[in-house]
Write an enzyme that holds these catalytic residues in place. Sequence first.
Site, short mmCIF file in Angstrom:
data_model
loop_
_atom_site.label_atom_id
_atom_site.label_comp_id
_atom_site.label_asym_id
_atom_site.label_seq_id
_atom_site.Cartn_x
_atom_site.Cartn_y
_atom_site.Cartn_z
N GLY A 36 0.81 -1.32 0.06
CA GLY A 36 0.14 -0.02 0.28
C GLY A 36 0.85 1.19 0.12
CG ASP A 37 4.20 1.66 2.07
OD1 ASP A 37 4.96 0.90 1.24
OD2 ASP A 37 4.56 1.72 3.29
CE LYS A 38 2.73 2.64 -5.60
NZ LYS A 38 2.79 1.43 -6.24
#
Length: 67
Positions: free
Chosen positions: A20-22
């Site tokens: 869900g995050d980069k």
Amino acid sequence: MLIGPLLARFGKAVISKPGGDKIGRRRLDTHFIGIRNLGAKFNYNAKLEAYEVSAEQLRGRSEERRV
């Protein structure tokens, strides 16, 4: 990670599938291997998209070191 304390206290834990995050790749398999070596069992529940982890009792183990 909170899996160890939850397993020690309650004998089970449910964690969502990571992502869900980069920010970048964070290796969770190392934690999973360590917790499994203590006696936990991991099952992936596709319907919940979460890992169900259980352990009756976490047990440490010693390894002989080779010189």
